[in-house]
Structures are given as structure tokens and as C-alpha cells.
Design a protein around this motif. Structure first.
Motif, PDB file in Angstrom:
ATOM      1  N   LEU A 135       1.013  -1.208   0.120  1.00 11.55           N
ATOM      2  CA  LEU A 135       0.196   0.493   0.303  1.00 11.55           C
ATOM      3  C   LEU A 135       1.045   0.986   0.181  1.00 11.55           C
ATOM      4  O   LEU A 135       1.683   1.489   1.184  1.00 11.55           O
ATOM      5  CB  LEU A 135      -1.389  -0.139   1.272  1.00 11.55           C
TER       6      LEU A 135
ATOM      7  N   SER B 234      10.960   5.919   8.085  1.00 10.15           N
ATOM      8  CA  SER B 234       9.062   6.777   8.273  1.00 10.15           C
ATOM      9  C   SER B 234       8.631   5.856   9.498  1.00 10.15           C
ATOM     10  O   SER B 234       7.233   6.213   9.722  1.00 10.15           O
ATOM     11  CB  SER B 234       8.350   5.283   7.388  1.00 10.15           C
TER      12      SER B 234
ATOM     13  N   THR C  22      10.207  -7.330   2.135  1.00  8.93           N
ATOM     14  CA  THR C  22       9.494  -6.186   0.697  1.00  8.93           C
ATOM     15  C   THR C  22      10.453  -5.298  -0.175  1.00  8.93           C
ATOM     16  O   THR C  22      10.903  -5.231  -1.244  1.00  8.93           O
ATOM     17  CB  THR C  22       8.634  -4.741   1.259  1.00  8.93           C
ATOM     18  N   LYS C  23      11.985  -4.888   1.134  1.00 17.86           N
ATOM     19  CA  LYS C  23      13.266  -4.365  -0.104  1.00 17.86           C
ATOM     20  C   LYS C  23      14.113  -5.669  -0.645  1.00 17.86           C
ATOM     21  O   LYS C  23      15.065  -5.108  -0.882  1.00 17.86           O
ATOM     22  CB  LYS C  23      13.375  -3.664   0.748  1.00 17.86           C
TER      23      LYS C  23
ATOM     24  N   ALA D 176       3.918  -6.090   8.796  1.00 17.37           N
ATOM     25  CA  ALA D 176       3.912  -6.539   7.477  1.00 17.37           C
ATOM     26  C   ALA D 176       3.875  -8.062   7.520  1.00 17.37           C
ATOM     27  O   ALA D 176       3.379  -8.715   7.999  1.00 17.37           O
ATOM     28  CB  ALA D 176       3.975  -5.920   6.678  1.00 17.37           C
TER      29      ALA D 176
ATOM     30  N   GLY E  16       6.987  -8.637  10.378  1.00 18.30           N
ATOM     31  CA  GLY E  16       6.961  -8.066  11.732  1.00 18.30           C
ATOM     32  C   GLY E  16       8.737  -8.531  11.743  1.00 18.30           C
ATOM     33  O   GLY E  16       9.171  -8.445  13.177  1.00 18.30           O
TER      34      GLY E  16
ATOM     35  N   LYS F 125      -1.213  -4.747   8.501  1.00 17.32           N
ATOM     36  CA  LYS F 125      -1.682  -5.419   7.152  1.00 17.32           C
ATOM     37  C   LYS F 125      -1.788  -7.264   7.994  1.00 17.32           C
ATOM     38  O   LYS F 125      -0.967  -7.629   8.291  1.00 17.32           O
ATOM     39  CB  LYS F 125      -0.288  -5.912   5.994  1.00 17.32           C
TER      40      LYS F 125
HETATM   41  P1  G4P Z   1       8.100  -5.439   8.846  1.00 16.27           P
HETATM   42  O1  G4P Z   1       8.391  -3.953   8.836  1.00 16.27           O
HETATM   43  O2  G4P Z   1       6.829  -5.941   9.409  1.00 16.27           O
HETATM   44  O3  G4P Z   1       9.791  -5.963   9.113  1.00 16.27           O
HETATM   45  O4  G4P Z   1       7.790  -6.155   7.299  1.00 16.27           O
HETATM   46  P2  G4P Z   1       8.353  -6.323   5.822  1.00 16.27           P
HETATM   47  O5  G4P Z   1       9.968  -6.349   6.201  1.00 16.27           O
HETATM   48  O6  G4P Z   1       7.838  -6.468   4.898  1.00 16.27           O
HETATM   49  O7  G4P Z   1       8.827  -4.115   5.454  1.00 16.27           O
HETATM   50  C1  G4P Z   1      10.340  -3.685   5.155  1.00 16.27           C
HETATM   51  C2  G4P Z   1       9.625  -2.761   4.983  1.00 16.27           C
HETATM   52  O8  G4P Z   1       8.350  -1.974   3.670  1.00 16.27           O
HETATM   53  C3  G4P Z   1       9.606  -1.639   5.994  1.00 16.27           C
HETATM   54  O9  G4P Z   1       9.970  -0.754   5.836  1.00 16.27           O
HETATM   55  C4  G4P Z   1       7.779  -2.052   6.108  1.00 16.27           C
HETATM   56  O10 G4P Z   1       7.655  -0.144   6.931  1.00 16.27           O
HETATM   57  C5  G4P Z   1       7.359  -1.942   4.403  1.00 16.27           C
HETATM   58  N1  G4P Z   1       6.149  -1.805   3.837  1.00 16.27           N
HETATM   59  C6  G4P Z   1       5.675  -3.202   4.675  1.00 16.27           C
HETATM   60  N2  G4P Z   1       4.197  -3.579   3.716  1.00 16.27           N
HETATM   61  C7  G4P Z   1       4.164  -2.188   3.333  1.00 16.27           C
HETATM   62  C8  G4P Z   1       3.549  -1.852   2.562  1.00 16.27           C
HETATM   63  O11 G4P Z   1       2.146  -2.050   2.627  1.00 16.27           O
HETATM   64  N3  G4P Z   1       3.536  -0.648   2.337  1.00 16.27           N
HETATM   65  C9  G4P Z   1       4.687   0.646   2.411  1.00 16.27           C
HETATM   66  N4  G4P Z   1       4.458   1.718   2.314  1.00 16.27           N
HETATM   67  N5  G4P Z   1       5.138  -0.328   2.902  1.00 16.27           N
HETATM   68  C10 G4P Z   1       5.444  -0.768   3.590  1.00 16.27           C
HETATM   69  P3  G4P Z   1      11.720   0.388   5.883  1.00 16.27           P
HETATM   70  O12 G4P Z   1      12.345  -1.423   5.522  1.00 16.27           O
HETATM   71  O13 G4P Z   1      11.970  -0.033   7.742  1.00 16.27           O
HETATM   72  O14 G4P Z   1      12.221   0.750   5.450  1.00 16.27           O
HETATM   73  P4  G4P Z   1      11.190   3.086   6.264  1.00 16.27           P
HETATM   74  O15 G4P Z   1       9.957   3.027   4.749  1.00 16.27           O
HETATM   75  O16 G4P Z   1      10.756   2.784   6.798  1.00 16.27           O
HETATM   76  O17 G4P Z   1      12.958   3.789   5.351  1.00 16.27           O
END
Ligand code: G4P
Length: 190
Positions: free
Chosen positions: A20, A60, A100-101, A128, A130, A156
Motif C-alpha cells: 500500500l 518512516s 519488501t526490499k 507486515a 514483523g 496488514k
Molecule cells: P516489517 O515492516 O513488518 O518488518 O515487514 P517487511 O519486512 O515486509 O517490511 C519492510 C519494509 O517495508 C518496512 O520499511 C515496512 O514499513 C515497509 N512496508 C511493508 N509493507 C508495506 C506496505 O504495504 N506499504 C509501504 N509503503 N511500506 C510497507 P523499512 O524497510 O523499515 O523502510 P522505511 O521506509 O521505514 O525506511
């Protein structure tokens, strides 16, 4: 939280892979009025928990976490993903895999900002799989800090993060819980 659900309906964009996009108001452009309302909502939910510190992970998580910190008048600490040159030793760290990344990050918090006298409220934008939460739990465990709960802006619920947190017995509160995506439609839990 109806205000947040309405905003997701209005500005959220569903991308392939059950992602999303909420960059209009949460994780690129930030709506401070919505953030303030969310900060107040988290503060109401966790008001009896004797919180001494808010913990999140960059980037974020920082915006929502600061607005929660403003309500509790406690410091906000964010785990850093890239060790800065001023961060040397004396760190609590954890390895976090982002599904995701598709990258593995080491997140770290300086020892001096977290300790055994802390009751910590963890705040993050998404839950997502966790992995970020697990990493922050590990950091709290290393610091011998108590985890009072975890507050999530958007959960989610169909991914495994919520279950992991429940299994650990940590109180979880999410302001919007998404049960599924259906094309470009977002369905919330009742
Ligand atoms: P997690 O956050 O539960 O650990 O799950 P996951 O490994 O799937 O998520 C990795 C990154 O993707 C996280 O950001 C998470 O906030 C972001 N994310 C997961 N699902 C979604 C989604 O549906 N939409 C968006 N916009 N982001 C999602 P991060 O790697 O910590 O990156 P940052 O953006 O905080 O720097």
C-alpha cells in the motif's frame, strides 16, 4: 481509527505484491494534523502503561513516533540503519531482513539511550512480516528494557507480523487493520 481509514481510502494506492503506497500522508509527504490525531490516539490506548521511552526504526517510523512522544513527554529513540561515524561502540544491534526490499539491515541503538529502567512503547508505520518489530524486541531485550507494547499505524493483518507479536505476548494496537487487498480496493477488519 476512522480518520485514518478514510485517508487510506482517499489517498492510498494499492501496488502489486500487496503493498500500500501512502506517500501522500505518511512516509514521504507527512500530514502533521493526521499525525497529531494518531499520536493522541496511541496516547489514549497506552495511557496506563507508564511509558518512559518511545522506540522506532528509521526512517518512516520517526514521524508517527515523535507525535506519540509529544503526548507522553518522553524521549523518542530511533534505531539507525546505517551506523553513523559518531556511533562507535556501546551499541545494541539486531539484524532485520526486509521482505519488501529484499535487503538485510543492521539496526542499532546506542546503549546510553535505552536501559533497564525503561518501559518502552514501540511505534512503527507498517506491520507486515514483523521483522522490524522482532529486531526492536531484540534490542530491548539486550538493554533489559521492558516492552510495554507496540503501536502500529497500518497493520496488514494477513501477513505474519501480528501473529508473531501475539505469540510473544506483547500488547499490539494498530490504528488501521487491513484484512485484504482486492484489486485496487482496501478491506479493513471489522
Ligand atoms: P516489517 O515492516 O513488518 O518488518 O515487514 P517487511 O519486512 O515486509 O517490511 C519492510 C519494509 O517495508 C518496512 O520499511 C515496512 O514499513 C515497509 N512496508 C511493508 N509493507 C508495506 C506496505 O504495504 N506499504 C509501504 N509503503 N511500506 C510497507 P523499512 O524497510 O523499515 O523502510 P522505511 O521506509 O521505514 O525506511
Amino acid at each position: 481509527m476512522k480518520l485514518l481509514e478514510d485517508r487510506i481510502m482517499q489517498d492510498g494506492i494499492v501496488l502489486p505484491g500487496d503493498v500500500l503506497k501512502v506517500d501522500q500522508f505518511l512516509n514521504h509527504q507527512v500530514d502533521p494534523d493526521l499525525m497529531m490525531a494518531m499520536g493522541k490516539e496511541f496516547a489514549k490506548l497506552f495511557k496506563d502503561e507508564k511509558i518512559t521511552k518511545i522506540l522506532t526504526v528509521e526512517s518512516s517510523g520517526i514521524a508517527p513516533a515523535v507525535f506519540v512522544g509529544l503526548q507522553f513527554h518522553v524521549p523518542v529513540v530511533f534505531a539507525r540503519k546505517n551506523k553513523s561515524i559518531t556511533m562507535q561502540n556501546d551499541l545494541y544491534s539486531a539484524s532485520v531482513y526486509s521482505y519488501t526490499k529484499k535487503v538485510e539491515n543492521t539496526i542499532a541503538v546506542a546503549n546510553k539511550f535505552l536501559g533497564e529502567n525503561d518501559r518502552v512503547l514501540i511505534i512503527d508505520d507498517f506491520l507486515a512480516n514483523g521483522q522490524a518489530a522482532e529486531g526492536l524486541f531484540k534490542i530491548c531485550d539486550e538493554a533489559k528494557a521492558e516492552i510495554a507494547g507496540i503501536g502500529i499505524v497500518i497493520e496488514k493483518s494477513f501477513q505474519k507480523g501480528a501473529e508473531l507479536i501475539h505469540k510473544r505476548g506483547v500488547r499490539l494496537e494498530a490504528l488501521a487493520k487491513i484484512s485484504s487487498f482486492d484489486g485496487d480496493q482496501v478491506h479493513f477488519e471489522d
